[in-house]
Design an enzyme around this catalytic site. Structure first.
Site, PDB file in Angstrom:
ATOM      1  CG  HIS A 109      -1.988  -0.978   1.252  1.00 26.87           C
ATOM      2  ND1 HIS A 109      -3.271  -0.715   0.817  1.00 26.87           N
ATOM      3  CD2 HIS A 109      -1.982  -2.259   1.644  1.00 26.87           C
ATOM      4  CE1 HIS A 109      -4.010  -1.800   0.961  1.00 26.87           C
ATOM      5  NE2 HIS A 109      -3.255  -2.754   1.465  1.00 26.87           N
ATOM      6  CE  LYS A 162      -6.138  14.117   1.026  1.00 28.14           C
ATOM      7  NZ  LYS A 162      -6.184  12.963   0.141  1.00 28.14           N
ATOM      8  NE  ARG A 163      -3.431   9.692  10.574  1.00 28.97           N
ATOM      9  CZ  ARG A 163      -3.234   8.899  11.624  1.00 28.97           C
ATOM     10  NH1 ARG A 163      -4.164   8.045  12.009  1.00 28.97           N
ATOM     11  NH2 ARG A 163      -2.124   8.965  12.335  1.00 28.97           N
ATOM     12  CE  LYS A 174      -2.239  10.791   3.764  1.00 30.49           C
ATOM     13  NZ  LYS A 174      -2.925   9.952   2.766  1.00 30.49           N
ATOM     14  CB  THR A 200      -9.963   5.133  -0.529  1.00 19.59           C
ATOM     15  OG1 THR A 200      -9.398   5.444   0.743  1.00 19.59           O
ATOM     16  CG2 THR A 200      -9.330   3.878  -1.082  1.00 19.59           C
ATOM     17  CE  LYS A 229     -13.835   6.309   1.608  1.00 15.86           C
ATOM     18  NZ  LYS A 229     -12.944   6.364   2.783  1.00 15.86           N
TER      19      LYS A 229
HETATM   20  O1  H53 Z   1      -3.610   2.812   2.054  1.00 11.89           O
HETATM   21  C1  H53 Z   1      -4.683   3.201   1.238  1.00 11.89           C
HETATM   22  C2  H53 Z   1      -4.185   3.994   0.055  1.00 11.89           C
HETATM   23  C3  H53 Z   1      -3.326   5.154   0.518  1.00 11.89           C
HETATM   24  C4  H53 Z   1      -2.240   4.665   1.452  1.00 11.89           C
HETATM   25  C5  H53 Z   1      -2.862   3.900   2.600  1.00 11.89           C
HETATM   26  C6  H53 Z   1      -1.912   3.335   3.618  1.00 11.89           C
HETATM   27  C7  H53 Z   1      -2.239   3.431   4.970  1.00 11.89           C
HETATM   28  O2  H53 Z   1      -3.385   4.031   5.330  1.00 11.89           O
HETATM   29  C8  H53 Z   1      -1.396   2.891   5.953  1.00 11.89           C
HETATM   30  C9  H53 Z   1      -0.260   2.231   5.588  1.00 11.89           C
HETATM   31  C10 H53 Z   1       0.063   2.114   4.249  1.00 11.89           C
HETATM   32  O3  H53 Z   1       1.155   1.444   3.879  1.00 11.89           O
HETATM   33  C11 H53 Z   1      -0.764   2.678   3.273  1.00 11.89           C
HETATM   34  O4  H53 Z   1      -1.528   5.751   1.921  1.00 11.89           O
HETATM   35  O5  H53 Z   1      -2.769   5.798  -0.607  1.00 11.89           O
HETATM   36  O6  H53 Z   1      -5.289   4.468  -0.674  1.00 11.89           O
HETATM   37  C12 H53 Z   1      -5.422   1.960   0.818  1.00 11.89           C
HETATM   38  O7  H53 Z   1      -4.709   1.243  -0.130  1.00 11.89           O
END
Ligand code: H53
Length: 828
Positions: free
Chosen positions: A370, A561-562, A567, A669, A673
């Site tokens: 991810h 978002k976080r 970001k 994601t 949304k």
């Molecule tokens: O995963 C999302 C992606 C997003 C990515 C996130 C993510 C985490 O929330 C935590 C750890 C990680 O390695 C990745 O930042 O871009 O959409 C689902 O795939």
């Protein structure tokens, strides 16, 4: 009646239990017998609990039938292993799946109760940090709706993600005691508890039949107790399971200490064991290498694998056909210890020979990566790993030795590459590389959007790609249209259903059918009215949570978002400060009134991210109170962004900020949304933004910024942020304003860590992208003035978002990776 309650009949055989009268009766019974209260003296929580139990009862039959069918059919089951499941509140979603929201609403109102108020009572289980955990929740919703046999396996954290408040503009973390009033959605199954070993050492011995074997003598043993929650598919008979593990002290272990007369010691050890599942680590995409975290990961993975082996036995199947019964997905590297654990269980406990065990393991696992961020890549110091999992380290060494032999044949003479591939990083202090373990132990590896998957092949996992190109594939993420449209945006759902029927709820690709309505004036007027009503709802939430009053006729420009440097929330902050600077320097400036809405949590130890929150709130504080602005710009930071808050935010947004530096956001994601709910995107060519733009069309997407290629090129050339600053007078002025302490009551040191970093390093290239971002916002500003054209774009945007349903994503995983298919549930 909401769209969600449309005419589709729920196939529940016993419809009578869903009648208003029987719902009322069941509710009052639960109030009396479960909560021990009458209507007169019940608290809001009593009422909520009774309703939740009433609804849960109505899921139990199909839940039961589902597992019976899966067992009888010995259906290939997807096991989704994830350290996080960010489920959001259950009640509304379960009512939607069952199709009884309308009846329940009436039943409650006949008792003088308001369903919406009861829905607000639910404490959301915040068992995840952000995108990754929420993706897991969307995926299990889709698996159930598509009638695929599946179990979500994870951890029942006693404290989920912290509750964020904002004090004097700073993030403050508060504990999230979500279980305080009980969780009506779970059933504890003590009878399926398992034992998990930790620490200690290994011993070699020869068994009775003369076989060489290894025994793991643990330092301690912890019990894992499963808590199950039903995951009903939408209007189908399938109700799958989310099984979360809680750590408890084992009795055997207690007795041992008791017998030595050490009562307090025993109790203390009990507390220590139970610490394992106490709290979710609040870092998204960064790891700290803490022993407890490794123990958490191993704990839930071991519990889950032992559970699957139990099920395998229960189904009367041999362990050697484990891979035929289960397809295990590793959600990121967090559960990748599963590769070594399945090997251990097969070899040490079920006496399967190594080669056979390895075959089974590889055919069972697949791995989703991810992120490309180096700080998110898990690696454990070898000595720590040995301390916690001595037997697994031996197994990993053996896997590695065999793997590197294969690699040496493949890459003859290329020892640098061999060192790069190794499961053990030996470049300095030695580490176990968890992503490598996941790659070697899986038959499929995927990224979460096309660009991300390409970059994995090109950079992060290039050596594995060179060795096994066929293992790699791309699976673009998706989100569930049930929660994110039908439930969150019932007004839009109702309009869409009136025009094209309600097929979109189960098949979001059908949302295309509203495309012709983009040019229908009456439809567009309704679309606009719905957005406005959603904005009014959000405005009242903002007022309640922050005391800030916003104008529902201003453009709602949102970034939730976080909080993370990559970001780039601070890019937006710079731009807002620039707008303010413009307003102050040109009295009669004509700008589109805007409300900038931010939300998101910073990891508690991530000082830069916390400072970014402070920067946003500080700029907001000045702007919101300056009479010269005449309320044309407002800046609001919503505290405690969560699934619940998201459900109110996405439907009200008009502009979605997806502004990460290209190449950094794996997918995103939230972007999906927003798009589904009709917000236009301002974004970079990053993650799934690229695919959103491909789908909706370039003219319905506000693109800016460097591409991933350009980012690499610029970095290669040597990026000097000051070069960009010198070219841009406005940006220069804004940076000086922040630096001078203008937004921090004269404290010129406050934002220095952020600003100095931008000027000297700027690893996320804000200064390189600033110009393009600001220019793009001017185009947005102009576009918003043409209400009709904007509405048209908004409709087209939603109409063309069909690809971004998690049903599509899950369909692809089932076909291409899991080889799993729908198994309709047989009713008893
Ligand atoms: O995963 C999302 C992606 C997003 C990515 C996130 C993510 C985490 O929330 C935590 C750890 C990680 O390695 C990745 O930042 O871009 O959409 C689902 O795939």
């Amino acid at each position: 009646m909401s769209a969600a309650d449309s005419s589709v009949a729920h196939p529940e055989h016993d419809r009578s239990s869903l009648s208003r009268e029987s719902l009322k009766r069941a509710f009052l019974d639960h109030l009396l017998y479960t909560q021990g209260k009458s209507l007169e003296i019940a608290s809001k929580n009593d009422l909520y609990q009774s309703l939740a139990h009433t609804v849960r009862d109505r899921l139990v039959r199909s839940w039961f039938d589902t597992s019976a069918t899966h067992q009888k059919r010995n259906a290939r089951t997807v096991a989704y292993l994830s350290a996080e499941f960010l489920m959001g509140p259950y009640l509304g979603n379960n009512l939607l799946s069952l199709g009884i929201s309308h009846e329940i609403r009436l039943a409650m109102s006949e008792l003088g109760l308001d369903l919406d108020e009861l829905l607000r009572q639910e404490e959301e289980p915040g068992l995840g940090n952000g995108g990754l955990g929420r993706l897991a929740a969307c995926f299990i919703d889709s698996l159930a709706t598509l009638e695929v046999p599946a179990i979500g396996y994870g951890i029942r954290y006693e404290y989920g993600i912290f509750y964020q408040t904002i004090m004097d503009g700073w993030q403050v973390e508060n504990t999230d005691a979500w279980l305080r009033y009980g969780n009506p959605w779970e059933i504890q199954h003590a009878e399926w508890a398992v034992q998990v070993k930790l620490g200690g050492h290994t011993e070699q011995y020869t068994d009775d039949s003369g076989r060489f074997r290894v025994r793991w003598v643990p330092e301690k043993t912890v019990a894992g107790v499963p808590f199950d929650s039903p995951i009903p598919g939408y209007r189908v008979d399938t109700t799958n399971t989310l099984r979360l593990w809680r750590a408890e002290a084992t009795e055997a272990f207690d007795f041992h200490t008791f017998n030595r007369g050490d009562y307090l010691g025993a109790v203390n050890k009990k507390v220590t064991s139970e610490n394992l599942t106490k709290v979710l680590y609040p870092n998204d995409e960064s790891v700290q290498g803490k022993e407890l975290r490794l123990e958490q990961q191993y704990f839930f993975v071991s519990c889950s694998l032992q559970d699957m082996l139990r099920l395998q036995q229960h189904r009367g199947q041999p362990v050697t056909s484990f891979h035929k019964s289960f397809a295990i997905q590793l959600n990121d590297t967090h559960p990748s210890i599963g590769v070594a654990e399945l090997m251990r269980l097969l070899i040490d406990e079920h006496l399967v020979p190594w080669d056979r065990a390895w075959d089974i393991t590889r055919q069972t696992f697949s791995y989703t990566n991810h992120t490309l961020l180096p700080e998110a890549l898990e690696r454990w110091p070898l000595e720590l790993f040995r301390r916690v999992l001595p037997r697994h380290l031996e197994i990993i060494f053996e896997i590695n030795a065999r793997f590197l032999n294969e690699a040496r044949i493949h890459f003859f003479g290329d020892e640098t590459r061999i060192a790069r591939l190794s499961l053990i990083d030996e470049s300095g202090e030695r580490y176990v590389r968890m992503a490598h373990l996941a790659c070697v132990g899986s038959h499929a590896i995927n990224g979460v959007a096309d660009l991300h998957s390409e970059l994995l092949k090109r950079d992060l996992l290039k050596d594995f790609y060179a060795m096994w190109p066929d293992k790699f594939t791309s699976m673009t993420n998706g989100v569930t249209p049930r929660r994110w449209v039908a439930l969150s945006n019932p007004r839009m759902g109702k309009l869409v259903t009136r025009c094209i029927g309600d097929g979109w709820i189960k098949d979001w690709s059908r949302i295309r059918e509203i495309e012709p309505y983009a040019d229908d004036a009456a439809f567009a007027a309704e679309w606009r009215a719905i957005k406005r009503a959603n904005k009014i709802d959000l405005a009242s939430l903002l007022l309640r949570k922050t005391g800030i009053k916003v104008d529902p006729d201003s453009m709602f420009d949102v970034q939730v978002k976080r909080i993370h440097e990559y970001k780039r929330q601070h890019l937006s902050a710079l731009h807002i400060a620039a707008l303010y600077h413009r307003v102050k320097s040109q009295r009669n400036l004509d700008i589109t009134p805007r409300t900038f809405i931010f939300g998101g949590k910073a990891a508690p130890g991530y000082m830069r991210a916390k400072l970014m929150i402070k920067l946003i709130t500080a700029i907001g504080d000045v702007i919101n109170h300056d009479p010269d602005v005449r309320d044309r710009i407002k800046v609001v930071f919503i505290p405690n962004f969560s699934v619940t808050v998201g459900q109110c935010v996405y439907p009200a947004a008009e502009l979605s900020e997806q502004i990460s530096l290209a190449g950094k956001e794996a997918s995103g994601t939230g972007n999906m949304k927003f798009a589904m709910n009709g917000a236009l995107t301002i974004g970079t060519m990053d993650g799934a933004n690229i695919e959103i733009r491909d789908e909706v069309g370039e003219d319905v997407f506000f693109l800016f910024g460097l591409t991933a290629e350009e980012v690499y090129a610029l970095r290669r050339e040597g990026y000097r942020p000051m070069d960009f600053l010198r070219r841009d007078g406005e940006l220069h002025a804004v940076i000086e304003l922040i630096r001078s302490g203008f937004f921090s009551r004269g404290d010129s040191a406050l934002f220095a860590p952020l600003i100095d970093d931008l000027l000297n390093h700027d690893p996320y290239m804000l200064l390189a992208d600033y110009d393009s971002y600001a220019a793009c916002h001017s185009r947005v500003d102009q576009a918003y003035r043409d209400t009709q054209a904007w509405t048209r774009m908004s409709i087209l945007n939603t109409a063309r978002s069909g690809k971004f349903s998690s049903d599509r994503a899950i369909g692809e995983y089932c076909d291409r990776i899991w080889k799993a298919r729908a198994v309709p549930v047989e009713k008893r």
